[in-house]
Design an enzyme around this catalytic site. Structure first.
Site, PDB file in Angstrom:
ATOM      1  N   CYS B 419      -0.454   1.636  34.326  1.00  0.00           N
ATOM      2  CA  CYS B 419      -0.780   0.308  34.074  1.00  0.00           C
ATOM      3  C   CYS B 419      -1.292   0.065  35.508  1.00  0.00           C
ATOM      4  CB  CYS B 419      -0.482  -0.554  33.754  1.00  0.00           C
ATOM      5  SG  CYS B 419       2.157  -0.343  33.623  1.00  0.00           S
ATOM      6  N   HIS B 463       4.729  -3.808  31.152  1.00  0.00           N
ATOM      7  CA  HIS B 463       3.404  -3.835  31.613  1.00  0.00           C
ATOM      8  C   HIS B 463       2.968  -4.664  32.827  1.00  0.00           C
ATOM      9  CE1 HIS B 463      -0.647  -2.120  30.086  1.00  0.00           C
ATOM     10  NE2 HIS B 463      -1.128  -3.081  30.240  1.00  0.00           N
ATOM     11  N   ASP B 479      -7.341  -6.437  30.800  1.00  0.00           N
ATOM     12  CA  ASP B 479      -5.861  -5.355  30.718  1.00  0.00           C
ATOM     13  C   ASP B 479      -8.174  -4.194  31.107  1.00  0.00           C
ATOM     14  OD1 ASP B 479      -4.079  -3.909  31.081  1.00  0.00           O
ATOM     15  OD2 ASP B 479      -3.562  -4.547  28.570  1.00  0.00           O
TER      16      ASP B 479
END
Lengths: 316, 678
Positions: B419, B463, B479
């Site tokens: 991430c 994250h 995302d």
């Protein structure tokens, strides 16, 4: 080291004599003699056949005391102990026309009485003996009769078989200055016992070691043993501990405290000392205190004195 | 009146110290357990009579060694672990010189304190249950301190007696504990020492460089728990925002994102914005573990709902104090809200476009290209997201380390990362296209407990994602990781990694790792639920909760106040009673002889030849004579005189001479003893 007096020599003689009869039990013999010198009565708690009778018999012989033994049973009556007046129609003198009541003294009229298995008797019979022990006299049919002097009771009881017995209550246990148990002999003494001659017979043949006057003198000397403030404070701490700090339901009675002091003084005298030291108190403490406080402590009666010995400071 | 330490109490004491030591050992340097073993072995040998009590010299050496070891291992800094190590070592060393009952008290009370200290590290229900056992052991040791050994073979009876007594004591004190817990006023700490842990708490940091979050994925530590008042939103929308990272830096050639500080303005509740309760608005409660930071977590469209919590313009909530302790707070969120009503203020816009010109030229070029190919910002965002999918990027927690121009090498060479790489490169591209963008870090997902319905978020749920400003829509969450690894978002980290090895590496005994076994997993969830209940009902039972509960029970404020008075009076009474009991009684003045005897005792106590308090002078004399055969005659003489002094009928003897005699004797005896091999 001060020169031993005549009396102290005779104490040594008593020991030697008794140690010959009862083998390997020096401490118990010393305690018994201390008890006698302190004019207290002795309770021996032990199994049958440990030499209780032999010890008392030997003691009587060595000190030249008249000796009687009362075997307590459940049907024994006060009269069996104290004596009874019996109507004699014709008096032995023969110069009286009417018969008279003549008092036949019981076995208690003796200088050393062995009350064997005292807890077998009913409380009624027990109390007859115990009253005599405390008062030094007996009252029968309205007439008070003095007991011989010195008067020394050795009572025994068997701790093992308790069924059908009447255990002595605290108030009566308190009348015994000391309670001791004799215990098994060690291996060496046992061997000597097995190879030697019959100890009972030996006890019966013992010669008188000290005279009655000497014994009286020794008993007087016990009172003259010096107790310093320091040692009395130690004694007081012990008494205080049993009453307020030890967590017992009741403590040592004043009679118990006086008894402890006297027993300790007798112990000091036996050890040829003219002054009392804390070790004297410590030596007699278990035999003087344990039976008085056994019920109060709710534990094995040997615990009380151990606790005292370990917790009370000798010098504050 | 000092009493000897009863020999029978030593086993209890050593066992209870061991039990105190075990949970602390996980947090303090390992060498302390070596000290522990040495001390226990040494003390035991002393108990058996194989070793003498340590002399003052040895004690000084041991203490010096101990202090130096503490200083070296803590590098001289004073922090929680250092302080714990220090007091632990100190109380361990105290074990070596236990001689009197009072020493025993000191060690036991220190152990109680250490037990309290271990709650600074762990307050979970298991720790609490464990501490009950420790309390039992410690109380048993206290009981043991007051036991008297009657016969040599009585140890066993004494042990069971002490154990039983302490069970009774604890059982009797249980109701009192409950009453005090519920009724006793929660007073704030009178003083507090900001003793911080030397170990930084694992958790998000204020800077994000690719690699950080991979570290977090190794930890299964609890971050916070969430309970929704009603039905929670769908699991793939659980983006718990924690930080907005809008400043871009190049550090050692690598991209680093951090908070800029343009959003430092905070609106405190109740001035801050709050959405009306309606469809799509969620109320929930978060119980957050201590973190050493002020930031709090919430879904998008978050609003502060309690005093002490403020709101920043970047849609984050924050606490007014650092979270040195666990904090429970209420939050309201409206995840669907468009945050655009205020427009993008110029300085925010500038900050959200800031880049370092020279870095990552290839990525910049790619961004230019995407910008030219598309006309709207929305299309550019989609196209950039598409780039990840089209070029077969791989989601992995073990990417190849990247050096210079790491965004370039990620986008064009390695094409494997997690991430942090995705969000970092995405925001970089957006900013290169002149679209305001920022990295958001926080946690994503969490595990829902099917029984209680609460969500547990752990460190490995950390994250990072992106937010871009689209004209008319405001800040929109994007995302990029979800494009490559949708399962990471849907299922969470554990189920998205191809094999078990990457998940919690090196943490083989984590219960979470074993969640494939149905039974173990159930057990784990139960335990988690229990811990949650524990946190809710016991650990968070603070002043407010107590107040409202008492009000519920008794209905009136006044009663609550009278309880406080009652508690105060009770404490005052206890203080008074203990003051009376502890008032030092007038001590008897000690004579010269007593003083010199004390000093003789002190000198000989090293060899265990001091006079026991209950020991008569005669017995003591015999013991000394047995130990000093050469001096037997003069010992006898001295003690004869002493006995005469104390117990004789001649009155008090010659004091100065006797004192002198004792002092001479004391010198001769210590010399005699120290010349002898031990």
């Amino acid at each position: 080291m001060p020169q031993p007096s005549v009396n102290q020599k005779s104490i040594q003689q008593i020991f030697d004599t008794l140690n010959n009869v009862i083998l390997g039990k020096e401490t118990q013999i010393k305690l018994a003699i201390a008890c006698l010198l302190a004019k207290g009565h002795l309770l021996i708690e032990d199994l049958p056949g440990m030499g209780k009778t032999t010890l008392s018999h030997a003691l009587a012989r060595a000190l030249g005391l008249s000796y009687n033994r009362i075997q307590f049973t459940s049907d024994i009556l006060p009269a069996d102990i104290l004596g009874v007046s019996i109507f004699e129609k014709e008096s032995s003198q023969g110069n009286e026309q009417h018969g008279v009541f003549r008092f036949h003294a019981g076995p208690i009229f003796s200088q050393l009485v062995l009350a064997d298995e005292i807890n077998r008797a009913t409380p009624k019979a027990q109390s007859a003996l115990l009253e005599a022990m405390e008062e030094g006299q007996v009252t029968i049919e309205g007439e008070t009769r003095p007991l011989p002097s010195p008067f020394f009771v050795i009572a025994t009881q068997n701790p093992a078989s308790q069924s059908g017995t009447f255990p002595l209550p605290e108030s009566q246990l308190d009348r015994f200055l000391m309670r001791i148990s004799i215990g098994y002999p060690d291996a060496k003494s046992e061997m000597e016992l097995l190879t030697g001659i019959d100890r009972r017979k030996l006890a019966g043949e013992l010669k008188q070691v000290i005279s009655l006057t000497e014994l009286n003198q020794l008993q007087e000397e016990v009172d003259q043993v010096h107790a310093s403030t320091s040692v009395l404070e130690y004694l007081q701490r012990i008494i205080h501990f049993t009453r307020y700090e030890g967590g017992y339901s009741y403590g040592l009675s004043p009679r118990g405290g006086l008894g402890l002091l006297k027993a300790a003084k007798a112990w000091a005298l036996i050890h040829q000392r003219k002054h009392l030291i804390p070790e004297d108190i410590q030596a007699v403490l278990p035999s003087v205190v344990d039976h008085r406080l056994a019920d109060a402590a709710h534990q094995s009666s040997h615990g009380v004195s151990t606790q005292i010995l370990q917790r009370i400071a000798v010098i504050k | 009146m000092t009493k000897d330490f009863p020999r029978s109490a030593l086993v209890w004491l050593l066992v209870s110290i061991t039990s105190v030591m075990i949970p602390l050992q996980m947090h303090i340097p390992l060498w302390t357990s070596l000290v522990f073993i040495l001390v226990v072995a040494w003390r035991w040998l002393m108990h058996l009579g194989r070793l003498p009590f340590p002399t003052t010299m040895i004690k000084i050496i041991v203490v010096t060694l101990g202090i130096s070891a503490v200083i070296i291992s803590t590098k001289g800094r004073f922090h929680l672990e250092g302080a714990t190590t220090f007091i632990l070592v100190a109380s361990l060393l105290k074990v070596l010189e236990i001689k009197t009952q009072r020493d025993g008290y000191i060690v036991i009370f220190l152990s109680f304190f250490l037990l309290g200290v271990s709650f600074l590290y762990d307050q979970g229900i298991l720790a609490a249950l464990y501490s009950l056992i420790v309390v039992w052991l410690l109380i048993s040791a206290l009981v043991g301190l007051h036991q008297t050994l009657h016969r040599e073979n009585e140890y066993k009876q004494l042990f069971s007696a002490a154990g039983k007594t302490s069970v009774q004591v604890l059982a009797l004190s249980l109701p009192i504990m409950l009453v005090l817990f519920i009724l006793f006023p929660r007073l704030g700490p009178l003083w507090s020492l900001n003793l911080q842990s030397s170990k930084a708490k694992t958790g998000l940091s204020e800077e994000m460089s690719p690699g950080d979050i991979a570290e977090l994925s190794k930890s299964d530590e609890l971050v916070f728990r969430v309970t929704f008042d009603k039905q929670p939103p769908a699991a793939d929308t659980w983006y718990w925002r924690g930080l907005v990272l809008d400043r871009f830096k190049i550090k050692n050639g690598r991209a680093v994102w951090s908070s800029s500080g343009v959003f430092d303005q905070i609106d405190w509740y109740p001035q801050s914005w709050q959405p009306e309760m309606q469809e799509g608005v969620y109320d929930y409660r978060i119980t957050q573990e201590a973190s050493d930071h002020k930031w709090l977590f919430g879904l998008r469209g978050v609003a502060a709902m309690e005093s002490g919590i403020g709101m920043k313009e970047n849609d984050l909530i924050t606490s007014n104090k650092k979270l040195y302790q666990r904090k429970e707070y209420r939050v309201r969120s409206q995840p669907t809200i468009a945050i655009a009503d205020q427009g993008l203020r110029p300085f925010v816009r500038n900050q959200s476009l800031q880049l370092v010109d020279s870095s990552n030229p290839k990525s910049r070029l790619l961004a230019q290209q995407i910008m030219l190919e598309n006309t709207s910002d929305q299309a550019r965002v989609d196209s950039a997201l598409n780039y990840y999918q089209a070029n077969n990027f791989v989601y992995t927690l073990k990417p190849i380390p990247m050096q210079e121009n790491d965004i370039d090498s990620f986008l064009f060479d390695n094409r494997a990362g997690f991430c942090a790489h995705f969000s970092s490169s995405f925001v970089f591209m957006m900013r290169s296209m002149n679209i305001p963008a920022r990295v958001v870090s926080g946690y994503q997902g969490g595990e829902i407990n099917p029984e209680s319905g609460h969500i547990t978020v752990r460190q490995y749920d950390a994250h990072a994602w992106a937010e871009v400003w689209l004209e008319g829509k405001g800040w929109v969450s994007v995302d990029p990781t979800a494009e490559v690894a949708p399962q990471r978002i849907r299922l969470g980290l554990r189920d998205s990694l191809p094999d078990g090895d990457e998940f919690l590496p090196g943490n083989n005994f984590s219960l979470i790792k074993l969640s494939n076994f149905q039974l173990l997993n159930d057990l784990r969830l139960r335990l988690d639920e229990l811990n949650y209940l524990w946190h809710q009902s016991v650990l968070n039972f603070n002043k407010d909760k107590q107040g409202s509960m008492l009000k519920d029970w008794f209905g009136r404020e006044a009663l609550k106040k009278s309880l406080y008075w009652l508690a105060g009076l009770f404490c005052a009474f206890l203080l008074l009673v203990s003051a009376i009991l502890l008032w030092p009684g007038r001590k008897k003045k000690r004579t010269q002889i007593e003083k010199s005897l004390d000093s003789l005792n002190n000198k000989l106590s090293r060899y265990g030849l001091n006079r026991k308090e209950h020991e008569g002078l005669n017995d003591y004399s015999q013991r000394l004579q047995a130990n000093f055969p050469h001096e037997a005659a003069s010992i006898q003489r001295l003690f004869d005189q002493l006995q005469q002094h104390y117990y004789g009928d001649q009155g008090v003897g010659d004091e100065p001479n006797l004192t002198k005699f004792i002092k001479q004797m004391s010198k001769r005896l210590t010399k005699d003893r120290s010349n002898r091999p031990q």
